[in-house]
Scaffold this motif. Structure first.
Motif, mmCIF file in Angstrom:
data_model
loop_
_atom_site.group_PDB
_atom_site.id
_atom_site.type_symbol
_atom_site.label_atom_id
_atom_site.label_comp_id
_atom_site.label_asym_id
_atom_site.label_seq_id
_atom_site.Cartn_x
_atom_site.Cartn_y
_atom_site.Cartn_z
ATOM 1 N N ALA A 228 0.705 -1.191 -0.003
ATOM 2 C CA ALA A 228 0.149 -0.140 0.011
ATOM 3 C C ALA A 228 0.789 1.262 0.140
ATOM 4 C CB ALA A 228 -0.999 -0.004 1.298
ATOM 5 N N ASP A 229 1.972 1.494 0.990
ATOM 6 C CA ASP A 229 2.796 2.475 0.728
ATOM 7 C C ASP A 229 3.738 2.717 -0.487
ATOM 8 O OD1 ASP A 229 2.460 3.027 3.252
ATOM 9 O OD2 ASP A 229 3.930 1.664 4.215
ATOM 10 N N SER A 230 3.953 1.389 -1.200
ATOM 11 C CA SER A 230 4.732 1.512 -2.434
ATOM 12 C C SER A 230 3.506 1.935 -3.372
ATOM 13 C CB SER A 230 4.968 0.013 -2.881
ATOM 14 O OG SER A 230 5.878 -0.651 -1.871
ATOM 15 N N ALA A 231 2.310 1.789 -3.574
ATOM 16 C CA ALA A 231 1.395 2.317 -4.288
ATOM 17 C C ALA A 231 0.881 3.634 -4.238
ATOM 18 C CB ALA A 231 0.294 1.358 -4.607
ATOM 19 N N ASN A 232 1.181 4.119 -2.976
ATOM 20 C CA ASN A 232 1.225 5.489 -2.581
ATOM 21 C C ASN A 232 1.917 6.621 -3.415
ATOM 22 O OD1 ASN A 232 0.224 7.945 -1.530
ATOM 23 N ND2 ASN A 232 0.272 7.339 0.553
ATOM 24 N N PRO A 233 1.180 7.224 -4.293
ATOM 25 C CA PRO A 233 2.377 8.472 -5.095
ATOM 26 C C PRO A 233 2.713 9.542 -4.121
ATOM 27 C CG PRO A 233 -0.329 8.848 -5.380
ATOM 28 C CD PRO A 233 -0.055 7.508 -4.740
ATOM 29 N N ASP A 234 2.092 9.958 -2.898
ATOM 30 C CA ASP A 234 2.629 10.841 -2.265
ATOM 31 C C ASP A 234 3.896 10.398 -1.218
ATOM 32 O OD1 ASP A 234 0.828 12.641 -2.879
ATOM 33 O OD2 ASP A 234 -0.532 12.142 -1.255
ATOM 34 N N LEU A 235 4.277 9.043 -1.309
ATOM 35 C CA LEU A 235 5.086 8.430 -0.488
ATOM 36 C C LEU A 235 6.504 8.210 -1.599
ATOM 37 C CD1 LEU A 235 3.578 6.029 1.766
ATOM 38 C CD2 LEU A 235 4.394 8.205 2.270
ATOM 39 N N LYS A 236 6.244 8.483 -2.908
ATOM 40 C CA LYS A 236 7.512 8.228 -3.844
ATOM 41 C C LYS A 236 8.395 9.302 -3.676
ATOM 42 C CE LYS A 236 8.238 7.701 -8.860
ATOM 43 N NZ LYS A 236 7.723 7.815 -10.016
ATOM 44 N N ALA A 237 9.688 8.734 -3.251
ATOM 45 C CA ALA A 237 10.751 9.758 -3.177
ATOM 46 C C ALA A 237 11.977 9.158 -3.685
ATOM 47 C CB ALA A 237 10.753 9.702 -1.444
#
Length: 403
Positions: A228-237
């Motif tokens: 779920a974190d991997s798919a969250n665009p806001d967590l892409k860094a």
């Protein structure tokens, strides 16, 4: 395919199927081809190491350089990825490979692998500085990665690293990390808080590529175990770290090389400090506790050559990045009413290390008379640039007419 052979410097010894085609393929895929052996050379292409003329040239090649066949280039381009160099090491007709070209003293010497792993800049005491950038939210967090111990295992070609990470804008948080380096692949686990702060959530995991060359760097991303974190665009860094040479005494921090499959852990024991008197501060505000904010910029020299101006507005040209040995294409527009120029750097012609596209927005002016609008005196373009790639950034630029 532009970045396929980024930071690879090739020379060719002997004959190949089509030299012009091969060198063009190297240039178009981000590599650098040189006619002569030099200190930047990383790979030697030689299809026949038994040829007497080739042997004389190969005697000049250092033992830690790989001698490979031209199939490494053609097959990598065919597969659209940089293949394993070791699979293309040129073999002698007698069955031995090219890695023994400088080790003829004894069988024992021929069997000794190189004790220097490929990445030399990731050494004990070195510091890497940059920032973690969240693509969607545009949040940026400067940090520095400090290497305090390193253990090399020449049997597995892996290195184990340990050290600390400093987060100056997160209440000066300091964390501990451990990492594994294999070839150019670096996997980092940030696992323990050192300072008493809750600004950094742990553990964090990062995957990166180490890029060698004139300006060594580490480029990577943060990775998540939760889908779920991997798919969250806001967590892409993503992050980009540049190398700062070591100023730390090697007596204070340790590293080692081992030939066993389970290397013994090496840690730092020395203090590396010496008693010194407190220097007198002539400036009253330079006292403990005061904080200063600023930006760190690395200047890159580049030249722009106009190749086409089909009408009053449209411009095309080439950009030559001097230090990076990279050439790119440029196109843009000129507004004669307000003397503004908008340029976009779009495609890499040869070399690598430049993230595209880059948009330049500038104004024409005179170096001798800033208030002049006479076209004969307009010899400067100054303004702002914006990198719109995976690691967005902004800054200032200046171009001066050279004729």
């Amino acid at each position: 395919m532009d970045e396929l052979f980024e930071n690879d410097y090739f020379i060719i010894i002997g004959t190949v199927t089509d030299k012009d085609s091969l060198t063009d393929s190297i240039d178009q895929s981000g590599g650098i081809f040189s006619k002569t052996l030099n200190k930047k050379t990383t790979l030697v292409i030689c299809n026949d190491i038994d040829d007497e003329n080739n042997k004389k040239e190969l005697e000049k090649v250092k033992s830690d350089l790989k001698i490979i066949s031209e199939q490494f280039i053609t097959e990598s381009i065919k597969e659209k990825k940089r293949l394993n160099v070791d699979d293309f090491v040129t073999k002698s007709k007698s069955g031995s490979n090219s890695s023994s070209n400088n080790n003829d003293d004894s069988d024992e010497q021929q069997q000794q692998p190189s004790k220097r792993l490929k990445v030399d800049s990731l050494q004990v005491g070195s510091t890497w500085m940059g920032a973690l950038f969240y693509v969607n939210t545009s949040e940026s967090y400067p940090f520095s990665l400090n290497i305090e111990s390193r253990v090399d295992d020449i049997n597995t070609n892996e290195s184990k690293l340990e050290g600390t990470i400093d987060w100056p804008t997160l209440e000066d948080a300091k964390t501990a990390f451990r990492a594994t380096l294999k070839d150019d692949d670096l996997k980092i686990e940030e696992h323990t808080q050192i300072t008493n702060t809750d600004q950094v959530s742990l553990p964090n995991n990062y995957e990166a590529k180490v890029i060698n060359g004139n300006r060594p760097s580490i480029k990577g991303t943060i990775v998540y175990s939760d889908p779920a974190d991997s798919a969250n665009p806001d967590l892409k860094a993503s992050f980009n770290l540049t190398f700062k040479p070591s100023t730390t005494s090697t007596s204070s921090i340790s590293s080692s090389t081992t030939t066993t499959n389970t290397p013994t852990t090496t840690t730092s024991n020395g203090t590396g400090s010496s008693a010194t008197s407190t220097p007198k501060l002539d400036l009253d505000y330079l006292i403990a506790g005061n904080q200063f904010k600023g930006d760190f910029e690395i200047p890159y020299k580049f030249n722009v050559k106009i190749t086409s101006r089909k009408n009053q507005q449209d411009i095309e040209g080439l950009v030559d990045w001097v230090d990076l040995k990279t050439k790119t294409k440029l196109k843009g527009t000129l507004n004669e009413k307000d003397l503004t120029v908008t340029l976009t750097e779009t495609d890499i012609i040869s070399g690598g290390g430049v993230e595209l596209p880059i948009v330049y927005t500038g104004t024409l002016s005179s170096s001798t008379n800033p208030n002049s609008t006479d076209p004969k005196h307009l010899d400067l373009i100054t303004g702002q640039y914006k990198v719109e790639g995976n690691t967005p950034s902004t800054g200032k630029f200046k171009l001066e007419l050279n004729c």
